[in-house]
Design a protein around this motif. Sequence first.
Motif, PDB file in Angstrom:
ATOM      1  N   SER A  44       6.710   6.496  -5.826  1.00 30.38           N
ATOM      2  CA  SER A  44       6.098   5.847  -6.985  1.00 30.38           C
ATOM      3  C   SER A  44       5.023   4.876  -6.511  1.00 30.38           C
ATOM      4  CB  SER A  44       7.167   5.103  -7.786  1.00 30.38           C
ATOM      5  OG  SER A  44       7.606   3.996  -7.041  1.00 30.38           O
ATOM      6  N   ARG A  45       3.843   5.383  -6.434  1.00 28.51           N
ATOM      7  CA  ARG A  45       2.788   4.526  -5.934  1.00 28.51           C
ATOM      8  C   ARG A  45       2.180   3.720  -7.060  1.00 28.51           C
ATOM      9  NH1 ARG A  45      -1.520   3.735  -3.176  1.00 28.51           N
ATOM     10  NH2 ARG A  45      -2.928   4.995  -4.424  1.00 28.51           N
ATOM     11  N   ARG A  46       2.087   2.414  -6.848  1.00 24.55           N
ATOM     12  CA  ARG A  46       1.430   1.586  -7.836  1.00 24.55           C
ATOM     13  C   ARG A  46      -0.060   1.703  -7.621  1.00 24.55           C
ATOM     14  NH1 ARG A  46       3.906  -3.782  -8.744  1.00 24.55           N
ATOM     15  NH2 ARG A  46       6.109  -3.422  -9.062  1.00 24.55           N
ATOM     16  N   SER A  47      -0.799   1.480  -8.683  1.00 23.02           N
ATOM     17  CA  SER A  47      -2.247   1.440  -8.517  1.00 23.02           C
ATOM     18  C   SER A  47      -2.596   0.102  -7.870  1.00 23.02           C
ATOM     19  CB  SER A  47      -2.931   1.591  -9.869  1.00 23.02           C
ATOM     20  OG  SER A  47      -2.911   0.355 -10.545  1.00 23.02           O
ATOM     21  N   THR A  51      -0.605  -3.490  -8.076  1.00 22.67           N
ATOM     22  CA  THR A  51      -0.171  -4.206  -6.880  1.00 22.67           C
ATOM     23  C   THR A  51      -0.686  -5.634  -6.882  1.00 22.67           C
ATOM     24  OG1 THR A  51      -0.278  -2.117  -5.691  1.00 22.67           O
ATOM     25  CG2 THR A  51      -0.081  -4.106  -4.357  1.00 22.67           C
ATOM     26  N   LEU A  52      -1.931  -5.795  -7.339  1.00 20.81           N
ATOM     27  CA  LEU A  52      -2.517  -7.133  -7.338  1.00 20.81           C
ATOM     28  C   LEU A  52      -1.805  -8.058  -8.315  1.00 20.81           C
ATOM     29  CD1 LEU A  52      -4.752  -9.106  -6.442  1.00 20.81           C
ATOM     30  CD2 LEU A  52      -6.163  -8.202  -8.284  1.00 20.81           C
ATOM     31  N   TRP A 117     -19.174  -1.028   3.363  1.00 24.97           N
ATOM     32  CA  TRP A 117     -18.289  -0.733   2.229  1.00 24.97           C
ATOM     33  C   TRP A 117     -18.573   0.646   1.654  1.00 24.97           C
ATOM     34  CZ3 TRP A 117     -13.709  -1.496   0.767  1.00 24.97           C
ATOM     35  CH2 TRP A 117     -13.054  -2.700   1.085  1.00 24.97           C
ATOM     36  N   LYS A 118     -19.838   1.050   1.630  1.00 28.56           N
ATOM     37  CA  LYS A 118     -20.143   2.400   1.153  1.00 28.56           C
ATOM     38  C   LYS A 118     -19.555   3.445   2.097  1.00 28.56           C
ATOM     39  CE  LYS A 118     -24.374   1.536  -1.486  1.00 28.56           C
ATOM     40  NZ  LYS A 118     -25.829   1.781  -1.530  1.00 28.56           N
ATOM     41  N   ARG A 119     -19.636   3.174   3.396  1.00 27.48           N
ATOM     42  CA  ARG A 119     -19.031   4.093   4.365  1.00 27.48           C
ATOM     43  C   ARG A 119     -17.530   4.235   4.110  1.00 27.48           C
ATOM     44  NH1 ARG A 119     -22.170   1.361   9.381  1.00 27.48           N
ATOM     45  NH2 ARG A 119     -23.515   3.095   9.989  1.00 27.48           N
ATOM     46  N   VAL A 120     -16.870   3.078   3.902  1.00 26.46           N
ATOM     47  CA  VAL A 120     -15.429   3.111   3.665  1.00 26.46           C
ATOM     48  C   VAL A 120     -15.119   3.919   2.404  1.00 26.46           C
ATOM     49  CG1 VAL A 120     -13.469   1.665   2.963  1.00 26.46           C
ATOM     50  CG2 VAL A 120     -14.871   1.002   4.919  1.00 26.46           C
ATOM     51  N   LEU A 121     -15.923   3.719   1.359  1.00 23.76           N
ATOM     52  CA  LEU A 121     -15.675   4.462   0.119  1.00 23.76           C
ATOM     53  C   LEU A 121     -15.957   5.946   0.295  1.00 23.76           C
ATOM     54  CD1 LEU A 121     -16.810   1.661  -2.228  1.00 23.76           C
ATOM     55  CD2 LEU A 121     -14.654   2.881  -2.447  1.00 23.76           C
ATOM     56  N   MET A 122     -16.900   6.282   1.165  1.00 25.52           N
ATOM     57  CA  MET A 122     -17.129   7.707   1.443  1.00 25.52           C
ATOM     58  C   MET A 122     -15.916   8.315   2.133  1.00 25.52           C
ATOM     59  SD  MET A 122     -21.172   7.947   2.411  1.00 25.52           S
ATOM     60  CE  MET A 122     -21.188   9.696   2.801  1.00 25.52           C
ATOM     61  N   VAL A 123     -15.319   7.553   3.061  1.00 24.97           N
ATOM     62  CA  VAL A 123     -14.096   8.050   3.705  1.00 24.97           C
ATOM     63  C   VAL A 123     -12.992   8.214   2.658  1.00 24.97           C
ATOM     64  CG1 VAL A 123     -12.253   7.460   5.333  1.00 24.97           C
ATOM     65  CG2 VAL A 123     -14.639   7.088   5.974  1.00 24.97           C
ATOM     66  N   LEU A 124     -12.835   7.206   1.817  1.00 24.57           N
ATOM     67  CA  LEU A 124     -11.752   7.234   0.828  1.00 24.57           C
ATOM     68  C   LEU A 124     -11.892   8.381  -0.169  1.00 24.57           C
ATOM     69  CD1 LEU A 124     -11.273   3.428  -0.004  1.00 24.57           C
ATOM     70  CD2 LEU A 124      -9.741   4.910   1.286  1.00 24.57           C
ATOM     71  N   THR A 125     -13.129   8.737  -0.521  1.00 22.49           N
ATOM     72  CA  THR A 125     -13.327   9.758  -1.551  1.00 22.49           C
ATOM     73  C   THR A 125     -13.635  11.137  -0.964  1.00 22.49           C
ATOM     74  OG1 THR A 125     -15.667   9.140  -1.714  1.00 22.49           O
ATOM     75  CG2 THR A 125     -14.173   8.106  -3.277  1.00 22.49           C
ATOM     76  N   SER A 126     -13.582  11.260   0.357  1.00 23.14           N
ATOM     77  CA  SER A 126     -14.069  12.508   0.960  1.00 23.14           C
ATOM     78  C   SER A 126     -13.000  13.598   1.110  1.00 23.14           C
ATOM     79  CB  SER A 126     -14.670  12.229   2.339  1.00 23.14           C
ATOM     80  OG  SER A 126     -13.626  11.991   3.270  1.00 23.14           O
ATOM     81  N   ASN A 127     -11.777  13.325   0.679  1.00 24.68           N
ATOM     82  CA  ASN A 127     -10.692  14.299   0.843  1.00 24.68           C
ATOM     83  C   ASN A 127     -10.541  14.754   2.289  1.00 24.68           C
ATOM     84  OD1 ASN A 127      -9.829  14.508  -1.892  1.00 24.68           O
ATOM     85  ND2 ASN A 127     -11.723  15.630  -2.324  1.00 24.68           N
ATOM     86  N   ALA A 279      -5.300  -1.242  -1.885  1.00 21.53           N
ATOM     87  CA  ALA A 279      -5.534   0.177  -2.130  1.00 21.53           C
ATOM     88  C   ALA A 279      -4.492   1.050  -1.431  1.00 21.53           C
ATOM     89  CB  ALA A 279      -6.935   0.567  -1.666  1.00 21.53           C
ATOM     90  N   GLY A 280      -3.666   0.419  -0.603  1.00 17.57           N
ATOM     91  CA  GLY A 280      -2.611   1.157   0.085  1.00 17.57           C
ATOM     92  C   GLY A 280      -3.087   2.013   1.233  1.00 17.57           C
ATOM     93  N   VAL A 281      -4.226   1.647   1.812  1.00 15.03           N
ATOM     94  CA  VAL A 281      -4.757   2.486   2.899  1.00 15.03           C
ATOM     95  C   VAL A 281      -4.904   1.713   4.209  1.00 15.03           C
ATOM     96  CG1 VAL A 281      -5.972   4.038   1.338  1.00 15.03           C
ATOM     97  CG2 VAL A 281      -7.154   2.010   2.213  1.00 15.03           C
TER      98      VAL A 281
END
Length: 338
Positions: A44-47, A51-52, A117-127, A279-281
């Motif tokens: 059960s992962r919280r968003s 979490t905040l 931060w854009k790089r990190v978001l690219m990693v997060l959204t890149s599957n 974000a749990g990452v």
Amino acid sequence: MRMPHRGRLFLATCLGSLFVLVLYFQSITKPEPGVKTGSRPGKSRRSPLQTLYNGEQQELQAAQRSLQGRRELLEQACLSHTRKRRVLSPEDLKHLIVDDKHSLIYCYVPKVACTNWKRVLMVLTSNGRYTDPLAIPANEAHVAGNLRTLSEFSVPEINRRLRNYLKFIFVRDPFERLVSAYRNKFTRSYNTAFHKRYGTKIIRRHRPNPDPDALDKGSDVSFREFVQYLVDPRTQREEPFNEHWERVHTLCHPCLIHYDVVGKYETLEPDSEAVLRLAGVEETLQFPTSGKSTRTDGNMAAHFFKGISSFYQKKLFNMYRMDFLLFNYSTPEYLRIR
Ligand SMILES: *[C@@H]1O[C@H](CO)[C@@H](O)[C@H](O)[C@H]1NC(C)=O
């Protein structure tokens, strides 16, 4: 098919009212508590938002207190310094990057670690296509279309995300950011696009008797000329500021969008870590703290403002005043504005 002008205007008004309603609604509700499936707590992962606001983990609390303090200060400053609630349109949301996978919204501010931060978001959204932020070339991180922005969605889809996602922003001392933008765009020989686009205009308007070469190249703009350009009323009448020197208040609308986390460049590492933890990452991803000297340029503004008259210092301070007030940056000691 082209809509008649009236029709478009009407549509725009409707969209606008939806925004006001929902943003107002958003400000008086708290996110719902996470649904727990008791039998398998691991699943059960919280968003991040849950979490905040419902965080129980001990280790989060110290960090959360300081984030909460900033959030409250921002809210208070908005109440005391903004008069009317403006209407947001999708066009206003171009700086808000969306990560649907982790329920995150990040408003990017140039010169505040936004490439990383854009790089990190690219990693997060890149599957899984990317795993190391620093393996992504900087120019790739800025290609429009590599990341989705909130402005691309329909109004109901925008509002759903604004309500349920963790919204975060990173800010920096406004004049340190401004000086950083000046140094990067006007004192580096490789930034010819900026020299042509802005430098030539600045020299034409703000340098008495410029020589033809300077007029043509626009490559040796002084900080004083840059400041004169910024405070010249013609500048913003003609077009909006470039995003590198536009105010955070205008780029990210922090009084209309309720940011859950306000990170600071001055405390980039712990603040970034806090967001990744929410974000749990945090176990799979580290925020890249580049070997570059982010700390040594902490006091550049004092040096550059020495050459600026108190008349222009005052004008410039008034221009960036909201960014100082909203994010708790005190009036710099080096200014001669009293
Ligand atoms: C605002 O800034 C002051 C002075 O730097 C600091 O003492 C205070 O803790 C800050 N407040 C918040 C909420 O961050």
